[in-house]
Design a protein around this motif. Structure first.
Motif, PDB file in Angstrom:
ATOM      1  N   LEU A   2      17.147  61.279  43.343  1.00  0.00           N
ATOM      2  CA  LEU A   2      17.830  60.425  42.378  1.00  0.00           C
ATOM      3  C   LEU A   2      19.253  60.945  42.236  1.00  0.00           C
ATOM      4  O   LEU A   2      19.475  62.156  42.236  1.00  0.00           O
ATOM      5  CB  LEU A   2      17.121  60.492  41.021  1.00  0.00           C
ATOM      6  N   LEU A   3      20.207  60.031  42.118  1.00  0.00           N
ATOM      7  CA  LEU A   3      21.607  60.409  41.938  1.00  0.00           C
ATOM      8  C   LEU A   3      22.167  59.635  40.760  1.00  0.00           C
ATOM      9  O   LEU A   3      22.037  58.412  40.703  1.00  0.00           O
ATOM     10  CB  LEU A   3      22.415  60.099  43.203  1.00  0.00           C
ATOM     11  N   VAL A   4      22.766  60.355  39.810  1.00  0.00           N
ATOM     12  CA  VAL A   4      23.384  59.732  38.645  1.00  0.00           C
ATOM     13  C   VAL A   4      24.870  60.057  38.688  1.00  0.00           C
ATOM     14  O   VAL A   4      25.259  61.218  38.662  1.00  0.00           O
ATOM     15  CB  VAL A   4      22.754  60.241  37.330  1.00  0.00           C
ATOM     16  N   ASP A   5      25.695  59.001  38.764  1.00  0.00           N
ATOM     17  CA  ASP A   5      27.143  59.152  38.811  1.00  0.00           C
ATOM     18  C   ASP A   5      27.726  58.313  37.679  1.00  0.00           C
ATOM     19  O   ASP A   5      28.007  57.131  37.851  1.00  0.00           O
ATOM     20  CB  ASP A   5      27.677  58.700  40.168  1.00  0.00           C
ATOM     21  N   GLY A   6      27.867  58.928  36.513  1.00  0.00           N
ATOM     22  CA  GLY A   6      28.351  58.191  35.344  1.00  0.00           C
ATOM     23  C   GLY A   6      27.297  57.194  34.889  1.00  0.00           C
ATOM     24  O   GLY A   6      26.222  57.558  34.448  1.00  0.00           O
ATOM     25  N   ALA A  17      23.482  70.006  39.067  1.00  0.00           N
ATOM     26  CA  ALA A  17      24.870  69.553  39.043  1.00  0.00           C
ATOM     27  C   ALA A  17      25.685  70.586  39.810  1.00  0.00           C
ATOM     28  O   ALA A  17      25.198  71.687  40.098  1.00  0.00           O
ATOM     29  CB  ALA A  17      25.369  69.420  37.608  1.00  0.00           C
ATOM     30  N   VAL A  18      26.912  70.250  40.146  1.00  0.00           N
ATOM     31  CA  VAL A  18      27.760  71.172  40.902  1.00  0.00           C
ATOM     32  C   VAL A  18      28.016  72.425  40.061  1.00  0.00           C
ATOM     33  O   VAL A  18      28.363  72.343  38.885  1.00  0.00           O
ATOM     34  CB  VAL A  18      29.093  70.495  41.291  1.00  0.00           C
ATOM     35  N   GLY A  19      27.798  73.587  40.676  1.00  0.00           N
ATOM     36  CA  GLY A  19      28.004  74.860  39.992  1.00  0.00           C
ATOM     37  C   GLY A  19      26.739  75.472  39.422  1.00  0.00           C
ATOM     38  O   GLY A  19      26.757  76.625  38.998  1.00  0.00           O
ATOM     39  N   ASP A  20      25.648  74.729  39.394  1.00  0.00           N
ATOM     40  CA  ASP A  20      24.389  75.263  38.869  1.00  0.00           C
ATOM     41  C   ASP A  20      23.804  76.303  39.819  1.00  0.00           C
ATOM     42  O   ASP A  20      23.891  76.169  41.034  1.00  0.00           O
ATOM     43  CB  ASP A  20      23.354  74.151  38.686  1.00  0.00           C
ATOM     44  N   VAL A  21      23.200  77.336  39.246  1.00  0.00           N
ATOM     45  CA  VAL A  21      22.468  78.328  40.026  1.00  0.00           C
ATOM     46  C   VAL A  21      20.989  78.070  39.788  1.00  0.00           C
ATOM     47  O   VAL A  21      20.533  78.001  38.649  1.00  0.00           O
ATOM     48  CB  VAL A  21      22.846  79.765  39.618  1.00  0.00           C
ATOM     49  N   LEU A  22      20.257  77.923  40.867  1.00  0.00           N
ATOM     50  CA  LEU A  22      18.877  77.470  40.827  1.00  0.00           C
ATOM     51  C   LEU A  22      17.985  78.497  41.510  1.00  0.00           C
ATOM     52  O   LEU A  22      18.364  79.063  42.534  1.00  0.00           O
ATOM     53  CB  LEU A  22      18.823  76.134  41.567  1.00  0.00           C
ATOM     54  N   THR A  23      16.813  78.749  40.961  1.00  0.00           N
ATOM     55  CA  THR A  23      15.843  79.646  41.579  1.00  0.00           C
ATOM     56  C   THR A  23      14.714  78.800  42.154  1.00  0.00           C
ATOM     57  O   THR A  23      14.034  78.092  41.422  1.00  0.00           O
ATOM     58  CB  THR A  23      15.285  80.641  40.550  1.00  0.00           C
ATOM     59  N   MET A  42      29.701  62.416  34.445  1.00  0.00           N
ATOM     60  CA  MET A  42      29.071  63.612  34.981  1.00  0.00           C
ATOM     61  C   MET A  42      28.137  63.214  36.123  1.00  0.00           C
ATOM     62  O   MET A  42      27.325  62.314  35.999  1.00  0.00           O
ATOM     63  CB  MET A  42      28.280  64.303  33.875  1.00  0.00           C
ATOM     64  N   VAL A  43      28.257  63.914  37.221  1.00  0.00           N
ATOM     65  CA  VAL A  43      27.427  63.648  38.392  1.00  0.00           C
ATOM     66  C   VAL A  43      26.320  64.692  38.447  1.00  0.00           C
ATOM     67  O   VAL A  43      26.586  65.887  38.386  1.00  0.00           O
ATOM     68  CB  VAL A  43      28.266  63.717  39.690  1.00  0.00           C
ATOM     69  N   TYR A  44      25.087  64.212  38.533  1.00  0.00           N
ATOM     70  CA  TYR A  44      23.976  65.127  38.756  1.00  0.00           C
ATOM     71  C   TYR A  44      22.943  64.442  39.625  1.00  0.00           C
ATOM     72  O   TYR A  44      22.987  63.231  39.839  1.00  0.00           O
ATOM     73  CB  TYR A  44      23.372  65.641  37.445  1.00  0.00           C
TER      74      TYR A  44
END
Length: 103
Positions: free
Chosen positions: A40-44, A16-22, A1-3
Motif C-alpha cells: 500500500l502506498l499513501v501519498d498525501g 516512511a523515509v528515514g525510519d529504522v526498522l527491525t 506525508m508519504v508512507y
C-alpha cells in the motif's frame, strides 16, 4: 506525508523515509541496499493499493546492522520422571533504514 505498508520478514510494517526498522534476518551485508515489497502506498490524499500500480513503486532500505533479539528460555518438565530440559533461543534480526519510497 508519504508512507507505505511493506512486506518484511513475513509481517507487514508501516514505513516512511528515514525510519529504522527491525525485521527478520535477511542475507544482505551491512551497508548494502535492499528492496521491500510495497502493499500500500499513501501519498498525501492518494492511496494506491492496486498490484499493477504498485509494480513500479520501489521501497529501498539500507542495512544498518545485524542484531539478535532478546533471550527466550524454554523449559520442558515431565512430572515424576526426573525429565527436565532447558533450552534458549535468540532470534537473528536485521536493522534497516528506509532511504526512499517512489518510482
Amino acid at each position: 506525508m508519504v508512507y507505505a505498508i511493506v512486506r518484511a520478514g513475513g509481517r507487514q510494517e508501516k514505513v516512511a523515509v528515514g525510519d529504522v526498522l527491525t525485521i527478520d534476518r535477511v542475507p544482505v551485508a551491512s551497508g548494502e541496499t535492499l528492496q521491500l515489497q510495497p502493499l500500500l502506498l499513501v501519498d498525501g490524499e492518494t492511496v494506491t493499493h492496486d498490484a499493477s500500480a504498485l509494480a513500479g513503486v520501489k521501497v529501498v532500505a539500507e542495512v544498518v546492522e545485524e542484531a539478535k533479539g532478546p533471550k527466550i528460555t524454554i523449559l520442558k518438565y515431565k512430572n515424576k520422571t526426573g525429565y527436565r530440559k532447558r533450552q534458549g533461543h535468540r532470534q537473528p534480526l536485521t536493522r534497516v533504514k528506509i532511504t526512499s519510497i517512489g518510482e
